[in-house]
Design a protein around this motif. Structure first.
Motif, PDB file in Angstrom:
ATOM      1  N   ARG A 234       1.011  -1.200  -0.003  1.00 22.10           N
ATOM      2  CA  ARG A 234      -0.231   0.005   0.036  1.00 22.10           C
ATOM      3  C   ARG A 234       0.946   1.225   0.143  1.00 22.10           C
ATOM      4  O   ARG A 234       2.100   1.221   0.399  1.00 22.10           O
ATOM      5  N   GLU A 235       0.181   2.395  -0.380  1.00 21.03           N
ATOM      6  CA  GLU A 235       1.053   3.589  -0.336  1.00 21.03           C
ATOM      7  C   GLU A 235       1.185   4.166   1.045  1.00 21.03           C
ATOM      8  O   GLU A 235       0.421   3.744   1.827  1.00 21.03           O
TER       9      GLU A 235
ATOM     10  N   GLU B  34      -1.696   5.095   3.303  1.00 19.28           N
ATOM     11  CA  GLU B  34      -2.831   4.502   2.825  1.00 19.28           C
ATOM     12  C   GLU B  34      -3.448   3.358   3.859  1.00 19.28           C
ATOM     13  O   GLU B  34      -2.620   2.979   4.324  1.00 19.28           O
TER      14      GLU B  34
ATOM     15  N   GLU C 270      -4.987  -0.278   5.351  1.00 16.86           N
ATOM     16  CA  GLU C 270      -4.901  -1.431   4.658  1.00 16.86           C
ATOM     17  C   GLU C 270      -6.392  -1.585   3.939  1.00 16.86           C
ATOM     18  O   GLU C 270      -6.503  -2.631   3.006  1.00 16.86           O
TER      19      GLU C 270
ATOM     20  N   TYR D 147      -6.633   0.047   0.872  1.00 14.17           N
ATOM     21  CA  TYR D 147      -5.658  -0.461  -0.326  1.00 14.17           C
ATOM     22  C   TYR D 147      -6.310  -2.073  -0.833  1.00 14.17           C
ATOM     23  O   TYR D 147      -6.613  -1.982  -2.022  1.00 14.17           O
TER      24      TYR D 147
ATOM     25  N   ARG E 183      -9.052  -1.077  -3.062  1.00 12.59           N
ATOM     26  CA  ARG E 183      -8.573  -0.521  -4.463  1.00 12.59           C
ATOM     27  C   ARG E 183      -8.082  -1.541  -5.211  1.00 12.59           C
ATOM     28  O   ARG E 183      -8.440  -1.678  -6.258  1.00 12.59           O
ATOM     29  N   GLN E 184      -7.368  -2.681  -4.438  1.00 12.65           N
ATOM     30  CA  GLN E 184      -6.909  -3.959  -5.266  1.00 12.65           C
ATOM     31  C   GLN E 184      -8.149  -4.775  -5.771  1.00 12.65           C
ATOM     32  O   GLN E 184      -7.842  -5.545  -6.651  1.00 12.65           O
TER      33      GLN E 184
ATOM     34  N   TYR F 256      -3.636  -9.252   4.425  1.00  8.43           N
ATOM     35  CA  TYR F 256      -4.512  -8.336   3.835  1.00  8.43           C
ATOM     36  C   TYR F 256      -5.672  -8.272   4.808  1.00  8.43           C
ATOM     37  O   TYR F 256      -6.180  -8.806   5.661  1.00  8.43           O
TER      38      TYR F 256
END
Ligand SMILES: *Cc1c(COP(=O)(O)O)cnc(C)c1O
Length: 457
Positions: free
Chosen positions: A194-195, A198, A200, A203, A206-207, A240
């Motif tokens: 992750r950025e 950002e 978890e 992220y 987003r993924q 994750y």
């Protein structure tokens, strides 16, 4: 001095016999010209003892299988009793009580809706069953175009060819690619990438978009998505956020695709709940359980599935809809007895609650690693904790794999009486639940020293 090589020790004599005839799993055998192999004479709780009398604290549960220690008196008793009654019987046409009781109890423990239990004799074969059953289900209900599977980048589902096909760890997979089936691979929600700043969860969401588009565009040819819930164990213990599983469940429902939860490694309390899926509040269409299922005693895998899937196979013999899959040792009574003893311990000892104290202790013991100049990430889900070494902390540049720095941690740990077996540059703890807070502190010290040595130059 303990844990020092002794010339012509018993260990060495046994090792010589070993390397003359054995071919070890997941091993470049030439390594053992330099790296001593450790023959174990006995196990006792969290300890393993070699032939020279050295003891090793089993911090990795002997490849993630052991839950309540070696030679656990309660599991031993259950297996011995079973041994005197029935060691094995064919499970087609015949049955036995340990298999029936175990299936009843697993149906009761797993998320509601999983009501059928199919036994195989190891994790990989259980994964093969989930893939075959899913494909076959779609055949049986008149959707013959569904032939493909979706997996996550960095996932691991075992070593047999179909299990390897739906895995994504190059180290194990790339050589065999010409033999494997073609799968869709969605990016992993692995929070390591992750950025900065950002969360978890953000992220994972987003993924998920790439997964959603794979399903939206190809669902007519997709049987199932297979995932390791919350922790990609063999993929360097990457972790994750549970929201990913929730989104995946919704999308699988929407696009008429099965969801396979491979809880072979994460099941039975490893992530802090009995099953990792519970943290997302989801029910998969297939759930595979192994490793800890027998407390780490004997090979066994249970595949749980729904009544809807079961009914698609239930018909007159001549329709050829049955699932004609078998393994010789399917539902072995000794393995089932070990599994029943394991479930008894969960029930009587309040294990999940007690583990909260241990996992809180583990995260405290690992706090000091966060600022280590060569540690990029300290992560934990329940009773699994990992520390990732990097060459450059700021850019998170990994060490060259050929340098095998994890091996230095391994060797240092052995010299200190601990079995830590890093995955690449990731040192992790996945201990049996009988570990004490003092033993966790000891492991943290050993890991710290090992990482100091491994990152020295
Ligand atoms: C270990 C593992 C398997 C394979 O199980 P085996 O019993 O080793 O064949 C499959 N999936 C996951 C997630 C695993 O960790």
């Amino acid at each position: 001095m303990p844990n020092d090589p002794v010339a012509n020790s018993l260990n060495q004599q046994i090792m010589q016999r070993d390397v003359n005839v054995l071919w070890h799993p997941c091993t470049q055998m030439k390594d053992h010209e330099k790296l001593p192999l450790i023959p174990i004479r006995r196990g006792d709780g969290i300890w393993l003892e070699d032939f020279d009398g050295n003891r090793y604290l089993d911090a990795i549960s002997s490849w993630w299988v052991n839950l309540f220690g070696h030679a656990n008196p309660r599991t031993n008793r259950a297996v011995k009793e079973q041994l005197d009654n029935l060691e094995h019987v064919i499970l087609a046409g015949f049955s036995h009580e340990p298999a029936i009781t175990l299936a009843e109890r697993l149906v009761a423990l797993t998320p509601p809706g999983l009501s059928r239990c199919f036994f195989t004799d190891n994790g990989s074969s259980g994964v093969e069953v989930t893939l075959k059953m899913s494909f076959h289900y779609w055949q049986n209900v008149g959707k013959p175009k569904k032939k493909r599977f979706v997996t996550l980048a960095n996932s691991y589902h075992g070593e047999t060819l179909a299990a390897l096909s739906v895995g994504d760890v190059d180290l194990y997979k790339s050589t065999y690619k010409p033999l494997l089936m073609d799968v869709f691979t969605a990016p992993s929600p692995d929070a390591f990438h992750r950025e900065p700043g950002e969360s978890e969860e953000a992220y994972a969401r987003r993924q998920f978009e790439k997964m959603r588009s794979i399903l939206a565009n190809n669902h007519e040819e997709i049987c199932a998505v297979i995932v390791e819930p919350l922790v990609q164990c063999a993929g360097n213990m990457r972790m994750y956020h549970p929201v990913y599983l929730k989104l995946l469940r919704e999308a699988c429902d929407r696009y008429n695709v099965h969801l396979i939860a491979d809880e072979i490694a994460v099941g039975f309390g490893r992530t802090g709940t009995l099953f990792a899926c519970e943290q997302a509040g989801i029910r998969p269409d297939f759930m595979a359980l192994s490793k800890g299922l027998t407390g780490g005693y004997l090979p066994l895998c249970a595949v749980l599935t729904t009544d809807e899937i079961y009914q698609a196979f239930y018909d007159d013999y001549n329709t050829m809809r049955a699932f004609l899959h078998s393994h010789s040792f399917t539902g072995n009574p000794l393995a089932c007895a070990a599994a029943l003893a394991t479930l008894d311990i969960f029930e009587t000892d309040n294990v999940i609650e007690e583990n909260r104290i241990l996992s809180a202790h583990m995260s405290k013991a690992l706090e000091r690693f966060i600022d280590h100049p060569h540690v990029a990430d300290v992560r934990q889900h329940g009773m699994i904790a990992a520390v990732e070494m990097v060459k450059d902390k700021k850019t998170r540049t990994a060490y060259d794999w050929q340098e095998r720095r994890g091996l230095r941690v391994y060797q240092h740990a052995l010299s200190r009486g601990a079995l830590l077996r890093p995955l690449g540059n990731v040192t992790y703890f996945m201990p049996p639940y009988i570990i004490t807070p003092e033993q966790i502190d000891f492991l943290a010290d050993v890991a710290w020293e090992g990482i100091q040595i491994a990152t020295r130059d």
